[in-house]
Design an enzyme around this catalytic site. Structure first.
Site, PDB file in Angstrom:
ATOM      1  N   MET A 139      -9.613 -33.240 -54.118  1.00  9.77           N
ATOM      2  CA  MET A 139     -10.044 -31.918 -54.555  1.00  9.77           C
ATOM      3  C   MET A 139      -9.988 -31.830 -56.075  1.00  9.77           C
ATOM      4  SD  MET A 139      -9.071 -29.043 -51.746  1.00  9.77           S
ATOM      5  CE  MET A 139      -7.327 -28.946 -52.048  1.00  9.77           C
ATOM      6  N   ALA A 153      -8.592 -32.577 -60.087  1.00 11.14           N
ATOM      7  CA  ALA A 153      -7.318 -32.556 -60.821  1.00 11.14           C
ATOM      8  C   ALA A 153      -6.588 -33.874 -60.595  1.00 11.14           C
ATOM      9  CB  ALA A 153      -6.472 -31.362 -60.405  1.00 11.14           C
ATOM     10  N   GLY A 179      -1.391 -40.509 -58.634  1.00 10.42           N
ATOM     11  CA  GLY A 179      -1.461 -40.722 -57.191  1.00 10.42           C
ATOM     12  C   GLY A 179      -2.884 -40.962 -56.723  1.00 10.42           C
ATOM     13  N   HIS A 180      -3.815 -40.162 -57.233  1.00 12.30           N
ATOM     14  CA  HIS A 180      -5.232 -40.385 -56.911  1.00 12.30           C
ATOM     15  C   HIS A 180      -5.712 -41.726 -57.461  1.00 12.30           C
ATOM     16  CE1 HIS A 180      -5.089 -35.825 -56.954  1.00 12.30           C
ATOM     17  NE2 HIS A 180      -5.552 -36.078 -55.745  1.00 12.30           N
ATOM     18  N   GLY A 211      -3.642 -40.390 -49.014  1.00  8.50           N
ATOM     19  CA  GLY A 211      -2.246 -40.548 -49.378  1.00  8.50           C
ATOM     20  C   GLY A 211      -1.297 -40.142 -48.260  1.00  8.50           C
ATOM     21  N   GLN A 271      -1.862 -34.313 -42.651  1.00 10.58           N
ATOM     22  CA  GLN A 271      -3.308 -34.440 -42.869  1.00 10.58           C
ATOM     23  C   GLN A 271      -3.789 -35.826 -42.483  1.00 10.58           C
ATOM     24  OE1 GLN A 271      -5.481 -33.037 -46.566  1.00 10.58           O
ATOM     25  NE2 GLN A 271      -5.371 -35.216 -47.033  1.00 10.58           N
TER      26      GLN A 271
END
Length: 360
Positions: free
Chosen positions: A54, A56, A60-61, A175, A181
């Site tokens: 999403m 930002a 981690g991304h 993640g 999720q």
């Protein structure tokens, strides 16, 4: 969903976005519409990997993108999606507050090895307004995060299903920080026969232990100090489980063929005597209760602070298959210790995987 090969790239551009050592990363193609995405040439004889975000983007991304890049290989293709999904937000204020940083996201995606960034607007993803037909998360989507955020997982699965159909990847990466999720996406893909592999990537943490999140930027220094109770609670519980299971193993070695109480008493360690006796007499060993109690003690201490207290939403020890609570008599198997709490105006989640009966 089915996957299919398309014609390879033509011209002098590098569709894989590979970065030779010592050169600047290639700027990924920015795609705004489904038509542009559909026109993106697929790599001939190689795979397409997708990372859904999403925006930002943080480290981690970036780790997800690098993992996708490695899995796809130098001839494969990595597509990153950036879409703030309104169906996942219960309150308009939360949706409006969510950070939008597309220019910085493109730089992060490029440095991590993405070939393309698909960043559609809401009208492109939901051209007729909010969809009348949606994916439902079922009973598993009503627990924990689903109970705290009604409808959240239905909205999440709906947009993931749409993006999987639009991007048509061979493999998609998510993640493990968002463990529920990930479990729901994995279940959806299996139950509805999507032709894609789902891969979880371990949680990335800052040096102080806080799990990376786009929401961390909203924490003041004092609030961040309070928030550190989340990882401390999880890792203390993990250490408690390891110590308890190691204690049982030592007891077995001390009294081969005897009962656990005898073995533990023979250890003669004053520091652990009371704990050892309690563990030995428990049938079964009571490890789930000990894990919960260890984590809860740290969270309760943070909740009792005079300034910037932690407000606990839930602490749960659950089965990763369906996110139902692990019973106290569980002796073996996999589990997830999950926590959600609010510090100031910021809601944070975290979790850690545990294995019961690693030592028996």
């Amino acid at each position: 969903m089915t996957t299919s090969s398309r014609t390879g790239n033509t011209g002098n551009t590098d569709p894989q976005g590979t970065t030779p050592q010592g050169t600047a990363p290639t700027t990924p193609a920015l795609l705004r519409t489904a038509a542009e995405l559909d026109a993106l040439p697929r790599p001939a004889g190689a795979e397409r990997a997708v990372v859904m975000t999403m925006g930002a983007l943080h480290e981690g991304h970036a780790t997800l993108i690098r993992t996708a890049r490695e899995a796809a290989g130098p001839n494969g293709q990595v597509v990153v999606t950036v879409f703030v999904n309104p169906l996942q937000f219960g309150e308009a204020a939360d949706l409006d507050r969510y950070p939008r940083t597309l220019d910085a996201d493109l730089e992060t995606a490029a440095a991590a090895g993405a070939d393309a960034v698909f960043a559609p607007g809401v009208d492109e993803v939901y051209p007729g307004g909010e969809p009348q037909v949606r994916i439902t998360a079922g009973p598993m989507g009503e627990r924990l995060e689903g109970a705290s955020r009604p409808g959240h997982f239905d909205g999440m699965l709906t947009v993931v299903a749409k993006l999987l159909h639009l991007t048509r990847p061979d493999e998609a990466f998510y993640g493990q920080k968002d463990a529920q999720q990930l479990a729901l996406i994995t279940r959806m893909v299996r139950d509805l026969n999507f032709g894609v592999r789902i891969t979880g990537v371990p949680t990335v943490r800052d040096p102080d232990g806080l799990a990376l999140s786009s929401r961390n930027r909203f924490l003041s220094p004092q609030e961040r100090h309070t928030a550190l109770a989340l990882p401390r609670a999880l890792f203390a519980a993990q250490d408690r489980l390891a110590a308890q299971q190691a204690l049982h193993e030592r007891a077995k070695a001390t009294a081969p063929g005897g009962d656990r109480a005898t073995g533990l008493n023979k250890l003669g360690e004053a520091r652990a005597a009371a704990d050892a006796q309690a563990v030995a007499l428990a049938r079964p060993n009571g490890a789930p209760a000990a894990v919960r109690a260890t984590a809860r003690a740290i969270l309760e201490e943070a909740a009792a602070r005079d300034r910037h207290p932690l407000v606990l939403d839930y602490l749960a020890l659950v089965d990763p298959a369906d996110f139902t609570e692990i019973p106290d008599d569980r002796e073996s198997g996999e589990a997830i210790l999950a926590v959600a709490a609010r510090v100031g105006e910021t809601r944070l989640i975290d979790n850690i995987p545990l294995t019961f009966g690693a030592l028996t």
